[in-house]
Each structure stands twice: as C-alpha cells, then as structure tokens.
Design an enzyme around this catalytic site. Structure first.
Site, mmCIF file in Angstrom:
data_model
loop_
_atom_site.group_PDB
_atom_site.id
_atom_site.type_symbol
_atom_site.label_atom_id
_atom_site.label_comp_id
_atom_site.label_asym_id
_atom_site.label_seq_id
_atom_site.Cartn_x
_atom_site.Cartn_y
_atom_site.Cartn_z
ATOM 1 N N ASN A 42 1.021 -1.317 0.081
ATOM 2 C CA ASN A 42 0.123 -0.175 -0.029
ATOM 3 C C ASN A 42 1.179 1.354 0.031
ATOM 4 O OD1 ASN A 42 -2.280 -1.581 0.030
ATOM 5 N ND2 ASN A 42 -2.550 -1.478 2.460
ATOM 6 N N HIS A 119 -14.580 -2.041 5.925
ATOM 7 C CA HIS A 119 -13.200 -3.229 5.662
ATOM 8 C C HIS A 119 -13.665 -3.386 7.285
ATOM 9 C CE1 HIS A 119 -8.957 -2.916 7.884
ATOM 10 N NE2 HIS A 119 -8.999 -3.108 6.851
ATOM 11 N N GLU A 161 -16.172 3.819 2.874
ATOM 12 C CA GLU A 161 -15.273 3.824 2.512
ATOM 13 C C GLU A 161 -15.603 5.394 1.316
ATOM 14 O OE1 GLU A 161 -13.011 0.700 2.271
ATOM 15 O OE2 GLU A 161 -14.059 -0.411 3.789
ATOM 16 N N SER A 165 -11.110 -1.004 -1.770
ATOM 17 C CA SER A 165 -10.008 -1.670 -2.078
ATOM 18 C C SER A 165 -9.888 -3.391 -2.485
ATOM 19 C CB SER A 165 -8.033 -1.894 -0.685
ATOM 20 O OG SER A 165 -8.825 -2.500 0.302
ATOM 21 N N ASP A 190 -14.130 7.108 5.081
ATOM 22 C CA ASP A 190 -13.349 6.107 5.639
ATOM 23 C C ASP A 190 -11.764 6.538 3.574
ATOM 24 O OD1 ASP A 190 -9.978 5.072 5.289
ATOM 25 O OD2 ASP A 190 -11.492 3.449 6.957
ATOM 26 N N HIS A 193 -7.152 4.617 0.748
ATOM 27 C CA HIS A 193 -6.768 3.897 0.093
ATOM 28 C C HIS A 193 -7.510 5.351 -0.973
ATOM 29 C CE1 HIS A 193 -5.864 0.115 1.131
ATOM 30 N NE2 HIS A 193 -7.136 -0.134 1.810
ATOM 31 N N LYS A 222 -0.434 4.234 4.360
ATOM 32 C CA LYS A 222 -0.264 4.134 2.156
ATOM 33 C C LYS A 222 0.258 5.648 2.022
ATOM 34 C CE LYS A 222 -4.097 1.249 3.290
ATOM 35 N NZ LYS A 222 -4.732 1.133 4.558
#
Length: 381
Positions: A42, A119, A161, A165, A190, A193, A222
């Site tokens: 990541n 997640h 999110e 991901s 969130d 990513h 990340k």
C-alpha cells in the site's frame, strides 16, 4: 463433567488443518528479496523507504497522560489544513482509528448504516458501539436512504469507504452527502486508500466529489509512507474522540518518529502532487497489459474490476488464486492472493497495487510474467 486435557488448545490445530484443507491457511512470509517486484504494497507513492527525520522513538504513555509531543501537533495541524478540516487526531493504526471513532460516535439507541463491504475495522467498531446496525448492499444508496427514512432512532451515522480496496470501486459521495443531509444523518467516510493518489492534489475522493463528510478518516501507512492514522472533522469531533475513543485514550501515543516521517512525506506531496499522477499512469499501463493477455488467451473466466491504482483480478476459488500467485512469485512478481473471509467465497482474487516507485519496465515484466503463468497453468491442468 469436563474431561481433563493436557492441551486445552488442541482444537486450534484441528481448525488450522481445516483452513489448510480449504486453501485459507496463512503463513508468515519471508522478507521480500530486493530482486522481487512487489505489486501488493500500500506504499502507493513510494515514500515508505524514505529515512525518518530525527525524532524520539516513543512517547512512554497515552497522550492524555504524558505522551503529548510537538510532532503530533504539527502533523495534526498540517493534515487538517491540507484536507480543509478544522482539526485532526492521530491514532496508532487505521484499525484503531476506525474501531475507536465508530465505537465512540455511535451508541445504544442510535442507527448505524454500514456498507456490506466495509473494512473489518469499521465492522468491529459498529459491533462495539452497540448501536442498531443496518448493513446495506454494496454501493446501494437507495437502501441507505430507505434505512434512514424508516428509522425510529433520532441519531443516525452512515459509514462507508471512499475507495474499496478489494473491488477498486467507490460510492457516489455527492449523492450520499445529499441523502445524509436530507435525512439528518452524519456521514463517516474512510478515505484511506484514496488519499495521496486520487482527487485534487491527492486529497482523496471526498475532495474530488466536492463534499465534506462529518468524519473523514485517513491513514499514515499508505500514501504517506509511515505508520498510524488520523480522524479529521470539526473541533468538537476531536475533543469528543480525545475523551471517548477507547483506542486513543488507552493506547500509548503514536511514535514521534512516525509522525515526523508522515509530516515530511506530506510536505513532499503538497509540493509535488505529480507522484499520484505517476501512479495512475502506471496503473493504466498495467490494466491495458493484463486485459490484453486475458483477451489473447480467451480467459473470460478471469475478471478485472474497478478503477484507480488498485487492480483486482477475480480468479474464483481460493486455491486457484494461491496457485496463480505462487507462479508469479517464482518469476519474481509478488502479488498477493486475497481469499475468504476478506472476500466472498468463490471470488478469490489477485489484488495488484501500484506505486510511484514502479518503472515502466516493472509493469511490462509483470504483464509478461502473468502471460507465462497462465500458459504454464493451462499446460499443466
């Protein structure tokens, strides 16, 4: 009567054997060889290898006791300013940030609406909150709206999110903000990513959608190439989490060296957002190459998903994904097989992630290796 046992953990060996049978057993990996090309990190901007600035290695206590450091405050101010928020609060990991924030914000008597593919940290935070949790189908804004419209609870929190991901997809964040506003719900996003790569100057998909969630979560581990995470929002949010987020209150403060490294990398990103552009250029090269291989070999059973700097390739059964990953690893290409429970049974996949540290040659080598692996597996089938 319970029978005596010399090994009260004997059942664990049996259950591990069952995981092995299902192709779901995970073992510690060997440190990566310098000659390997990794496509499962990541470290999207290739900053994790940068040396850390001089800073203390630890804090010795919770920040509420004696663990407050200048490095924390400087990074929190910089993150809040960059993302256009009033304040930010650092946590020791993304998992701790989500468990702590969700658990502190929702409570018994509230409604928490959660996307089905959220997640594990968001799921665990929802469970610990003891709010009523409504799990909605992935990216189904209509289902979210219905849950909010039909609720009996006064307070509601919608948790999503920005960039999933494992599927490389995203909700319609502008529409979601409008739904939450119309229904009197708080929006928790969130953005871990996406931040650093996607959105204007790498400021994430909320910025790309032109919206501001009530709670925005990002990570230092990340694109920012360090370790830890942060929650941003209004000043009152930070004050509440400082007092009530258990994963913050009862944890030793984030290592100052991690905070200093993240700040150094953030300053680099602000000065030069082209790193994110480089990642997306390389991703398009990889997607085009993998798609070409699948078309050439007639492999319509394998599917590429999503957009952006993560490229999920759905293989199917867990063992098939592991076998393909092992063939690539033998050729010096490291891409991880993702299996249940992380993804649904029958959808195991290879999750390719790109980094600004990759070269064009790295991408071409990965595509060539992917072709060889599929041909070898077909011959040996």
């Amino acid at each position: 009567m319970h029978s005596p046992s010399s090994n009260p953990l004997a059942h664990l060996a049996e259950e591990l054997a069952e995981l092995q049978r299902q192709g779901l057993h995970r073992r510690p990996l060997e440190p990566r060889s310098p000659s390997d090309r990794s496509f499962c990190s990541n470290d999207y901007l290739g900053l994790a290898g940068n040396p850390s600035p001089p800073a203390p290695s630890g804090t010795g206590s919770s920040r509420l006791v004696a663990g407050e450091r200048d490095e924390h405050q400087r990074l929190e101010r910089a993150l809040a300013e960059w993302l256009g928020m009033e304040s930010a609060l650092l946590f020791t990991s993304g998992y701790a940030a989500n468990v702590g924030a969700v658990g502190a914000l929702a409570r018994p008597g509230d409604l928490l609406v959660s996307d089905a593919l959220n997640h594990a940290s968001l799921i665990d935070g929802a469970r610990l909150s003891r709010a009523r949790v409504a799990v909605t189908p992935h990216l189904d804004l209509g289902a979210i709206d219905r849950e909010l419209a039909n609720r009996t609870e006064r307070r509601a929190l919608v948790v999503v999110e920005s960039y999933y991901s494992m599927d490389a997809d995203s909700p319609d964040l502008a529409a979601l903000r409008a739904i939450c506003d119309a229904r009197g719900a708080a929006l928790y996003v969130d953005d871990a990513h996406a931040i650093g790569v996607l959105g204007p100057s790498g400021r994430g998909l909320c910025a790309a959608a032109g919206i501001q969630p009530d709670i925005l979560v990002g990570t230092l581990g990340k694109s920012l190439g360090s370790q830890g995470a942060f929650v941003t929002g209004r000043a009152v949010l930070r004050d509440w989490l400082w007092n009530r987020a258990r994963t913050f209150v009862f944890s030793t403060g984030l290592a100052p060296t991690a905070a200093a490294a993240a700040l150094k990398n953030l300053e680099l990103i602000v000065r030069d957002p082209s790193l994110g552009h480089r990642v997306l250029f390389l991703t398009e090269r990889l997607r085009t190459g993998l798609s070409g291989v699948l078309a050439d070999l007639g492999r319509s059973d394998l599917r590429l998903l999503g957009f952006g700097h993560i490229v999920p390739l759905v293989v199917g059964e867990a063992q098939a994904a592991v076998t393909l990953a092992e063939h690539l690893k033998e050729d010096g290409i490291h891409v991880q097989a993702i299996r249940p429970p992380t993804v649904a049974p029958g959808t195991s996949r290879l999750r390719w992630t790109l980094s600004a540290s990759h070269s064009d040659e790295d991408i071409d080598a990965a595509v060539a290796s992917f072709r060889r692996a599929l041909l070898d597996l077909a011959r040996n089938a």
